[in-house]
Design a protein around this motif. Structure first.
Motif, short mmCIF file in Angstrom:
data_model
loop_
_atom_site.label_atom_id
_atom_site.label_comp_id
_atom_site.label_asym_id
_atom_site.label_seq_id
_atom_site.Cartn_x
_atom_site.Cartn_y
_atom_site.Cartn_z
N GLU A 167 18.28 4.38 51.57
CA GLU A 167 18.11 3.23 52.46
C GLU A 167 17.05 3.56 53.49
N VAL A 168 16.14 2.62 53.74
CA VAL A 168 15.11 2.80 54.76
C VAL A 168 15.07 1.56 55.64
N GLY A 169 14.61 1.74 56.86
CA GLY A 169 14.41 0.60 57.75
C GLY A 169 15.61 0.17 58.54
N GLY A 170 16.77 0.77 58.32
CA GLY A 170 17.96 0.43 59.11
C GLY A 170 18.27 -1.05 59.07
N THR A 171 18.61 -1.60 60.24
CA THR A 171 18.97 -3.02 60.31
C THR A 171 17.78 -3.94 60.11
N LEU A 172 16.56 -3.40 60.22
CA LEU A 172 15.39 -4.24 59.97
C LEU A 172 15.24 -4.55 58.50
N GLY A 173 15.78 -3.71 57.64
CA GLY A 173 15.74 -3.96 56.21
C GLY A 173 14.62 -3.20 55.50
N GLY A 174 14.88 -2.85 54.25
CA GLY A 174 13.92 -2.06 53.49
C GLY A 174 12.63 -2.79 53.20
N LEU A 175 12.71 -4.08 52.84
CA LEU A 175 11.50 -4.84 52.54
C LEU A 175 10.60 -4.97 53.76
N THR A 176 11.22 -5.24 54.91
CA THR A 176 10.45 -5.34 56.15
C THR A 176 9.78 -4.01 56.47
N TRP A 177 10.53 -2.91 56.30
CA TRP A 177 9.96 -1.59 56.56
C TRP A 177 8.78 -1.32 55.64
N HIS A 233 13.98 3.34 47.37
CA HIS A 233 14.82 2.28 47.96
C HIS A 233 15.10 1.18 46.94
N VAL A 234 14.05 0.67 46.27
CA VAL A 234 14.27 -0.41 45.31
C VAL A 234 15.06 0.07 44.10
N SER A 235 15.06 1.39 43.87
CA SER A 235 15.85 1.95 42.78
C SER A 235 17.30 2.21 43.20
N GLY A 236 17.62 1.93 44.47
CA GLY A 236 18.98 2.10 44.95
C GLY A 236 19.35 3.52 45.32
#
Length: 410
Positions: free
Chosen positions: A55-65, A49-52
Protein backbone atom coordinates in the motif's frame (compact mmCIF):
# COMPACT_ATOMS: atom_id res chain seq x y z
CA UNK A 1 40.88 46.57 -10.14
CA UNK A 2 41.74 48.03 -13.52
CA UNK A 3 39.99 46.95 -16.70
CA UNK A 4 43.28 45.49 -18.01
CA UNK A 5 43.78 43.43 -14.88
CA UNK A 6 40.18 42.26 -14.94
CA UNK A 7 40.53 41.14 -18.53
CA UNK A 8 43.46 38.89 -17.51
CA UNK A 9 41.49 37.02 -14.85
CA UNK A 10 40.94 33.30 -15.23
CA UNK A 11 37.48 32.32 -16.49
CA UNK A 12 34.98 31.59 -13.73
CA UNK A 13 34.38 27.81 -13.60
CA UNK A 14 30.90 26.46 -14.24
CA UNK A 15 30.76 24.53 -10.98
CA UNK A 16 31.35 26.49 -7.80
CA UNK A 17 32.06 23.57 -5.49
CA UNK A 18 35.60 22.79 -6.65
CA UNK A 19 36.73 21.52 -3.24
CA UNK A 20 33.46 20.04 -1.93
CA UNK A 21 31.57 16.94 -3.03
CA UNK A 22 31.29 16.67 -6.79
CA UNK A 23 27.59 15.88 -6.47
CA UNK A 24 26.95 19.42 -5.17
CA UNK A 25 29.04 21.26 -7.75
CA UNK A 26 26.18 21.77 -10.19
CA UNK A 27 22.40 21.38 -10.13
CA UNK A 28 22.13 18.65 -12.73
CA UNK A 29 24.17 16.23 -10.62
CA UNK A 30 21.95 15.60 -7.56
CA UNK A 31 18.67 16.13 -9.37
CA UNK A 32 19.36 13.96 -12.41
CA UNK A 33 20.65 11.23 -10.12
CA UNK A 34 17.55 11.55 -7.92
CA UNK A 35 15.26 11.54 -10.96
CA UNK A 36 16.81 8.28 -12.14
CA UNK A 37 16.56 6.65 -8.71
CA UNK A 38 12.99 7.81 -8.11
CA UNK A 39 12.00 6.86 -11.64
CA UNK A 40 12.87 3.25 -10.80
CA UNK A 41 11.69 3.13 -7.18
CA UNK A 42 8.39 4.99 -7.57
CA UNK A 43 7.37 2.85 -10.54
CA UNK A 44 8.34 -0.36 -8.72
CA UNK A 45 6.16 0.68 -5.79
CA UNK A 46 3.26 1.48 -8.11
CA UNK A 47 3.42 -1.90 -9.87
CA UNK A 48 3.61 -3.61 -6.49
CA UNK A 49 0.57 -1.58 -5.40
CA UNK A 50 -1.62 -2.46 -8.39
CA UNK A 51 -0.54 -6.08 -7.94
CA UNK A 52 -1.86 -5.98 -4.37
CA UNK A 53 1.52 -6.42 -2.73
CA UNK A 54 2.00 -3.08 -0.94
CA UNK A 55 0.00 0.00 0.00
CA UNK A 56 1.30 3.47 -0.87
CA UNK A 57 -0.06 6.96 -0.36
CA UNK A 58 -1.92 6.33 2.89
CA UNK A 59 -5.33 7.98 3.07
CA UNK A 60 -4.58 9.93 -0.11
CA UNK A 61 -4.75 6.68 -2.05
CA UNK A 62 -2.36 4.76 -4.28
CA UNK A 63 -3.58 6.20 -7.59
CA UNK A 64 -3.26 9.76 -6.31
CA UNK A 65 0.23 9.01 -5.02
CA UNK A 66 1.31 7.49 -8.34
CA UNK A 67 -0.04 10.41 -10.38
CA UNK A 68 1.62 12.91 -8.08
CA UNK A 69 4.98 11.21 -7.92
CA UNK A 70 5.24 10.93 -11.69
CA UNK A 71 4.15 14.53 -12.32
CA UNK A 72 5.65 16.30 -9.33
CA UNK A 73 8.18 13.85 -7.90
CA UNK A 74 10.17 12.41 -10.79
CA UNK A 75 9.42 15.14 -13.33
CA UNK A 76 10.15 18.05 -10.99
CA UNK A 77 13.58 16.57 -10.19
CA UNK A 78 14.42 16.25 -13.90
CA UNK A 79 13.16 19.78 -14.51
CA UNK A 80 15.15 21.20 -11.60
CA UNK A 81 18.33 19.55 -12.84
CA UNK A 82 17.83 21.05 -16.27
CA UNK A 83 16.86 24.56 -15.16
CA UNK A 84 19.62 24.86 -12.55
CA UNK A 85 22.04 24.09 -15.37
CA UNK A 86 20.39 25.93 -18.25
CA UNK A 87 19.43 29.19 -16.54
CA UNK A 88 23.07 30.08 -15.66
CA UNK A 89 23.92 29.36 -19.31
CA UNK A 90 21.17 31.71 -20.47
CA UNK A 91 21.96 34.52 -18.04
CA UNK A 92 25.75 34.35 -17.73
CA UNK A 93 25.48 34.11 -13.93
CA UNK A 94 27.01 31.54 -11.60
CA UNK A 95 25.01 28.38 -10.89
CA UNK A 96 23.60 27.37 -7.53
CA UNK A 97 25.98 24.94 -5.85
CA UNK A 98 27.22 23.72 -2.47
CA UNK A 99 25.07 24.24 0.61
CA UNK A 100 22.22 26.14 -1.14
CA UNK A 101 21.95 23.33 -3.69
CA UNK A 102 21.92 20.74 -0.90
CA UNK A 103 19.16 22.64 0.92
CA UNK A 104 17.00 22.76 -2.22
CA UNK A 105 17.54 19.06 -2.86
CA UNK A 106 16.60 18.18 0.72
CA UNK A 107 13.29 20.04 0.29
CA UNK A 108 12.55 17.86 -2.76
CA UNK A 109 13.60 14.71 -0.88
CA UNK A 110 11.48 15.63 2.15
CA UNK A 111 8.46 15.82 -0.12
CA UNK A 112 9.05 12.27 -1.31
CA UNK A 113 9.30 10.96 2.26
CA UNK A 114 6.28 12.92 3.47
CA UNK A 115 3.96 11.73 0.69
CA UNK A 116 5.05 8.11 0.81
CA UNK A 117 3.36 7.86 4.22
CA UNK A 118 1.37 11.10 4.54
CA UNK A 119 -0.49 9.98 7.64
CA UNK A 120 2.69 9.99 9.73
CA UNK A 121 2.77 13.82 9.79
CA UNK A 122 -0.96 14.08 8.98
CA UNK A 123 -1.87 14.67 5.32
CA UNK A 124 -2.09 18.47 5.58
CA UNK A 125 1.47 18.78 6.87
CA UNK A 126 2.77 16.24 4.38
CA UNK A 127 1.37 18.13 1.41
CA UNK A 128 2.74 21.41 2.76
CA UNK A 129 6.22 19.87 2.90
CA UNK A 130 5.92 18.74 -0.71
CA UNK A 131 4.36 21.96 -1.98
CA UNK A 132 7.40 24.02 -0.92
CA UNK A 133 9.80 22.72 -3.59
CA UNK A 134 8.48 24.13 -6.86
CA UNK A 135 7.91 27.67 -5.48
CA UNK A 136 11.50 27.65 -4.15
CA UNK A 137 12.79 26.57 -7.57
CA UNK A 138 10.68 29.30 -9.15
CA UNK A 139 12.15 31.96 -6.83
CA UNK A 140 15.71 30.85 -7.66
CA UNK A 141 15.09 30.86 -11.40
CA UNK A 142 13.22 34.19 -11.26
CA UNK A 143 16.11 35.78 -9.36
CA UNK A 144 18.59 34.63 -11.99
CA UNK A 145 16.46 35.62 -14.98
CA UNK A 146 15.71 39.10 -13.63
CA UNK A 147 19.31 39.69 -12.50
CA UNK A 148 20.53 38.63 -15.94
CA UNK A 149 17.81 40.71 -17.66
CA UNK A 150 16.86 37.74 -19.84
CA UNK A 151 13.27 38.85 -20.31
CA UNK A 152 12.56 36.39 -23.12
CA UNK A 153 12.86 33.62 -20.54
CA UNK A 154 9.90 34.92 -18.55
CA UNK A 155 7.69 32.45 -20.43
CA UNK A 156 9.73 29.64 -18.85
CA UNK A 157 9.02 31.18 -15.45
CA UNK A 158 5.32 31.38 -16.33
CA UNK A 159 5.25 27.63 -17.01
CA UNK A 160 7.12 26.98 -13.76
CA UNK A 161 4.57 29.13 -11.92
CA UNK A 162 1.77 27.07 -13.52
CA UNK A 163 3.47 23.90 -12.27
CA UNK A 164 3.71 25.31 -8.75
CA UNK A 165 0.01 26.24 -8.84
CA UNK A 166 -0.88 22.83 -10.27
CA UNK A 167 0.88 21.05 -7.41
CA UNK A 168 -0.94 23.11 -4.81
CA UNK A 169 -4.26 22.57 -6.61
CA UNK A 170 -3.50 18.84 -6.86
CA UNK A 171 -3.05 18.59 -3.10
CA UNK A 172 -6.16 20.68 -2.41
CA UNK A 173 -8.24 18.47 -4.69
CA UNK A 174 -6.80 15.29 -3.20
CA UNK A 175 -7.69 16.45 0.33
CA UNK A 176 -11.18 17.68 -0.55
CA UNK A 177 -13.04 16.32 -3.56
CA UNK A 178 -10.54 13.60 -4.48
CA UNK A 179 -10.81 14.59 -8.16
CA UNK A 180 -7.25 15.34 -9.31
CA UNK A 181 -7.97 15.37 -13.03
CA UNK A 182 -7.92 19.15 -13.63
CA UNK A 183 -4.66 19.92 -11.76
CA UNK A 184 -3.10 16.87 -13.43
CA UNK A 185 -4.00 18.25 -16.86
CA UNK A 186 -2.64 21.65 -15.83
CA UNK A 187 0.69 20.08 -14.84
CA UNK A 188 0.92 18.00 -18.02
CA UNK A 189 0.14 21.07 -20.12
CA UNK A 190 2.81 23.11 -18.31
CA UNK A 191 5.46 20.45 -18.89
CA UNK A 192 4.49 20.08 -22.54
CA UNK A 193 4.62 23.83 -23.08
CA UNK A 194 8.09 23.89 -21.51
CA UNK A 195 9.09 21.15 -23.94
CA UNK A 196 7.64 23.17 -26.83
CA UNK A 197 9.49 26.32 -25.72
CA UNK A 198 12.83 24.82 -24.71
CA UNK A 199 12.70 22.12 -27.35
CA UNK A 200 12.45 24.87 -29.94
CA UNK A 201 15.86 26.05 -28.75
CA UNK A 202 17.82 22.90 -28.17
CA UNK A 203 16.50 20.48 -30.80
CA UNK A 204 17.33 22.56 -33.91
CA UNK A 205 20.53 23.82 -32.22
CA UNK A 206 21.89 20.33 -31.47
CA UNK A 207 20.73 19.09 -34.87
CA UNK A 208 22.47 21.95 -36.64
CA UNK A 209 25.67 21.35 -34.68
CA UNK A 210 25.73 17.66 -35.60
CA UNK A 211 24.93 18.32 -39.26
CA UNK A 212 27.67 20.97 -39.47
CA UNK A 213 30.26 18.72 -37.79
CA UNK A 214 29.54 16.04 -40.36
CA UNK A 215 30.03 18.31 -43.35
CA UNK A 216 26.38 18.64 -44.36
CA UNK A 217 24.78 21.86 -45.47
CA UNK A 218 21.06 21.11 -45.05
CA UNK A 219 20.25 22.71 -41.70
CA UNK A 220 17.08 22.92 -39.60
CA UNK A 221 14.83 25.87 -40.34
CA UNK A 222 15.76 28.83 -38.10
CA UNK A 223 13.40 30.09 -35.43
CA UNK A 224 10.75 32.28 -37.00
CA UNK A 225 7.26 33.62 -36.51
CA UNK A 226 5.97 30.14 -37.32
CA UNK A 227 7.49 28.82 -34.08
CA UNK A 228 5.87 31.57 -32.04
CA UNK A 229 2.51 30.83 -33.66
CA UNK A 230 2.95 27.09 -32.98
CA UNK A 231 3.55 27.73 -29.28
CA UNK A 232 0.55 30.08 -29.17
CA UNK A 233 -1.66 27.41 -30.73
CA UNK A 234 -0.36 24.82 -28.25
CA UNK A 235 -1.17 27.20 -25.38
CA UNK A 236 -4.70 27.80 -26.66
CA UNK A 237 -5.39 24.10 -27.21
CA UNK A 238 -4.03 23.10 -23.81
CA UNK A 239 -5.99 25.88 -22.11
CA UNK A 240 -9.19 24.52 -23.66
CA UNK A 241 -8.25 20.94 -22.80
CA UNK A 242 -7.50 21.75 -19.16
CA UNK A 243 -10.97 23.13 -18.45
CA UNK A 244 -13.09 21.34 -21.07
CA UNK A 245 -11.32 18.02 -21.79
CA UNK A 246 -14.19 16.61 -23.84
CA UNK A 247 -16.11 17.92 -26.83
CA UNK A 248 -15.86 18.67 -30.53
CA UNK A 249 -14.23 22.09 -30.09
CA UNK A 250 -11.53 20.81 -27.74
CA UNK A 251 -10.75 17.95 -30.09
CA UNK A 252 -10.53 20.35 -33.03
CA UNK A 253 -8.13 22.65 -31.17
CA UNK A 254 -5.91 19.72 -30.19
CA UNK A 255 -5.91 18.31 -33.72
CA UNK A 256 -4.86 21.66 -35.17
CA UNK A 257 -2.08 21.88 -32.58
CA UNK A 258 -0.93 18.37 -33.47
CA UNK A 259 -0.79 19.22 -37.17
CA UNK A 260 1.08 22.49 -36.60
CA UNK A 261 3.65 20.88 -34.33
CA UNK A 262 4.12 18.03 -36.78
CA UNK A 263 5.10 20.66 -39.34
CA UNK A 264 7.37 22.31 -36.77
CA UNK A 265 9.11 18.99 -36.10
CA UNK A 266 9.49 18.38 -39.84
CA UNK A 267 11.12 21.82 -40.24
CA UNK A 268 13.91 20.69 -37.89
CA UNK A 269 14.91 17.90 -40.34
CA UNK A 270 15.88 15.36 -37.74
CA UNK A 271 16.44 12.63 -40.32
CA UNK A 272 19.75 14.28 -41.26
CA UNK A 273 21.04 13.61 -37.73
CA UNK A 274 19.40 10.19 -37.35
CA UNK A 275 22.79 8.48 -37.19
CA UNK A 276 23.42 10.06 -33.77
CA UNK A 277 20.83 8.71 -31.33
CA UNK A 278 21.69 11.42 -28.82
CA UNK A 279 20.13 13.89 -31.25
CA UNK A 280 17.50 11.63 -32.76
CA UNK A 281 15.90 10.94 -29.36
CA UNK A 282 15.11 14.65 -29.00
CA UNK A 283 13.13 14.54 -32.23
CA UNK A 284 11.42 11.35 -31.08
CA UNK A 285 10.45 12.97 -27.77
CA UNK A 286 8.95 15.90 -29.63
CA UNK A 287 7.21 13.44 -31.93
CA UNK A 288 5.40 12.06 -28.88
CA UNK A 289 4.14 15.59 -28.21
CA UNK A 290 2.57 15.53 -31.68
CA UNK A 291 1.06 12.09 -30.97
CA UNK A 292 -0.11 13.36 -27.59
CA UNK A 293 -2.09 16.17 -29.18
CA UNK A 294 -3.85 13.70 -31.45
CA UNK A 295 -4.42 11.20 -28.63
CA UNK A 296 -5.97 13.91 -26.44
CA UNK A 297 -8.14 14.94 -29.40
CA UNK A 298 -9.29 11.34 -29.82
CA UNK A 299 -10.15 11.21 -26.12
CA UNK A 300 -12.05 14.50 -26.40
CA UNK A 301 -14.14 12.96 -29.18
CA UNK A 302 -14.77 9.78 -27.21
CA UNK A 303 -12.57 7.65 -29.44
CA UNK A 304 -9.96 6.79 -26.81
CA UNK A 305 -9.76 6.28 -23.08
CA UNK A 306 -8.68 9.65 -21.55
CA UNK A 307 -6.23 8.03 -19.11
CA UNK A 308 -4.48 6.17 -21.91
CA UNK A 309 -4.31 9.39 -23.92
CA UNK A 310 -2.73 11.11 -20.92
CA UNK A 311 0.02 8.51 -20.87
CA UNK A 312 1.04 9.37 -24.43
CA UNK A 313 1.88 12.81 -23.07
CA UNK A 314 3.34 11.71 -19.73
CA UNK A 315 5.36 8.60 -20.60
CA UNK A 316 5.90 9.49 -24.26
CA UNK A 317 6.50 13.23 -24.25
CA UNK A 318 7.65 14.01 -20.71
CA UNK A 319 9.40 10.69 -20.03
CA UNK A 320 11.24 10.49 -23.34
CA UNK A 321 12.24 14.15 -23.42
CA UNK A 322 13.47 14.27 -19.83
CA UNK A 323 15.54 11.11 -20.36
CA UNK A 324 16.94 12.59 -23.57
CA UNK A 325 17.90 15.87 -21.90
CA UNK A 326 19.39 14.17 -18.83
CA UNK A 327 21.66 11.97 -20.92
CA UNK A 328 22.72 14.80 -23.26
CA UNK A 329 23.36 17.33 -20.50
CA UNK A 330 25.24 14.82 -18.32
CA UNK A 331 27.54 13.87 -21.18
CA UNK A 332 28.14 17.50 -22.12
CA UNK A 333 28.87 18.68 -18.58
CA UNK A 334 31.05 15.77 -17.43
CA UNK A 335 33.30 15.59 -20.47
CA UNK A 336 31.86 12.38 -21.90
CA UNK A 337 31.77 12.10 -25.71
CA UNK A 338 28.59 13.47 -27.23
CA UNK A 339 27.63 10.08 -28.55
CA UNK A 340 24.97 7.64 -27.34
CA UNK A 341 26.50 4.25 -26.58
CA UNK A 342 24.68 0.89 -26.41
CA UNK A 343 23.35 1.36 -22.85
CA UNK A 344 21.96 4.79 -23.64
CA UNK A 345 20.37 3.63 -26.89
CA UNK A 346 18.78 0.67 -25.07
CA UNK A 347 17.42 3.06 -22.43
CA UNK A 348 15.90 5.22 -25.16
CA UNK A 349 14.34 2.15 -26.79
CA UNK A 350 12.86 0.97 -23.48
CA UNK A 351 11.31 4.38 -22.82
CA UNK A 352 9.82 4.59 -26.31
CA UNK A 353 8.43 1.07 -25.93
CA UNK A 354 6.88 1.97 -22.55
CA UNK A 355 5.21 4.98 -24.17
CA UNK A 356 3.70 2.76 -26.86
CA UNK A 357 2.67 -0.13 -24.59
CA UNK A 358 0.86 1.83 -21.84
CA UNK A 359 -1.83 3.40 -24.12
CA UNK A 360 -2.75 -0.07 -25.45
CA UNK A 361 -4.90 -0.43 -22.32
CA UNK A 362 -7.46 1.73 -24.15
CA UNK A 363 -7.93 -0.98 -26.76
CA UNK A 364 -7.52 -4.17 -24.69
CA UNK A 365 -8.65 -3.19 -21.16
CA UNK A 366 -8.92 -6.86 -20.14
CA UNK A 367 -5.11 -6.92 -20.11
CA UNK A 368 -4.81 -3.85 -17.87
CA UNK A 369 -2.52 -5.36 -15.24
CA UNK A 370 -0.28 -7.07 -17.80
CA UNK A 371 0.13 -3.94 -19.94
CA UNK A 372 0.64 -1.61 -16.98
CA UNK A 373 3.24 -4.00 -15.56
CA UNK A 374 5.00 -4.32 -18.92
CA UNK A 375 5.07 -0.55 -19.45
CA UNK A 376 6.29 -0.04 -15.89
CA UNK A 377 9.03 -2.62 -16.33
CA UNK A 378 10.20 -0.90 -19.52
CA UNK A 379 10.17 2.48 -17.72
CA UNK A 380 12.25 1.04 -14.89
CA UNK A 381 14.66 -0.56 -17.35
CA UNK A 382 15.21 2.81 -19.03
CA UNK A 383 16.16 4.49 -15.77
CA UNK A 384 18.12 1.54 -14.43
CA UNK A 385 20.29 1.75 -17.55
CA UNK A 386 20.54 5.52 -17.11
CA UNK A 387 21.84 5.01 -13.57
CA UNK A 388 24.22 2.25 -14.64
CA UNK A 389 25.91 4.50 -17.19
CA UNK A 390 25.53 7.98 -15.71
CA UNK A 391 25.61 7.61 -11.92
CA UNK A 392 29.43 7.26 -11.86
CA UNK A 393 30.16 10.51 -13.77
CA UNK A 394 27.41 12.34 -11.87
CA UNK A 395 29.00 11.31 -8.58
CA UNK A 396 32.70 11.45 -9.40
CA UNK A 397 33.67 13.18 -12.65
CA UNK A 398 34.45 16.87 -12.33
CA UNK A 399 34.82 18.95 -15.46
CA UNK A 400 36.03 22.55 -15.13
CA UNK A 401 34.93 24.58 -18.12
CA UNK A 402 35.07 28.30 -18.75
CA UNK A 403 31.75 29.82 -17.78
CA UNK A 404 30.02 31.40 -20.74
CA UNK A 405 26.60 32.23 -21.99
CA UNK A 406 24.87 29.66 -24.10
CA UNK A 407 21.59 28.92 -25.75
CA UNK A 408 20.77 25.72 -23.94
CA UNK A 409 21.51 23.68 -20.91
CA UNK A 410 23.96 21.27 -22.37
Amino acid sequence: MTETAASRREPVPRGLGRTGPVILSYGFRPFFLAAGCWGVLAMALWIAHVSGLVEVGGTLGGLTWHAHEMLFGYSSAALAGFLLTAVPNWTGRLPVSGTPLLALFLVWFAGRLALFAPDVLRPIWSVLVDAAFLPLLLVICAREVTAGKKWKDLKVLAALFALSAANIAFHYSALTTGDISLPSRLAIAAYCLLIAIIGGRIIPSFTRNWVARNGMTTFPQPHSRFDAVAIGIALASFWTWIFVPEGLVTGAFLSIAGAVHAVRLWRWRGWYAAAERLVLILHLGYGFLVLGFFAAAAAAWGLMDPVSALHVLTVGTIGTMTLAVMTRATRGHTGLPLHAGPLTVTAYSAMAAAALVRPLVAFVPEFYLELVSAAGALWMLAFALFLLEYAPPLLRTRKDLPYKRGKDGG
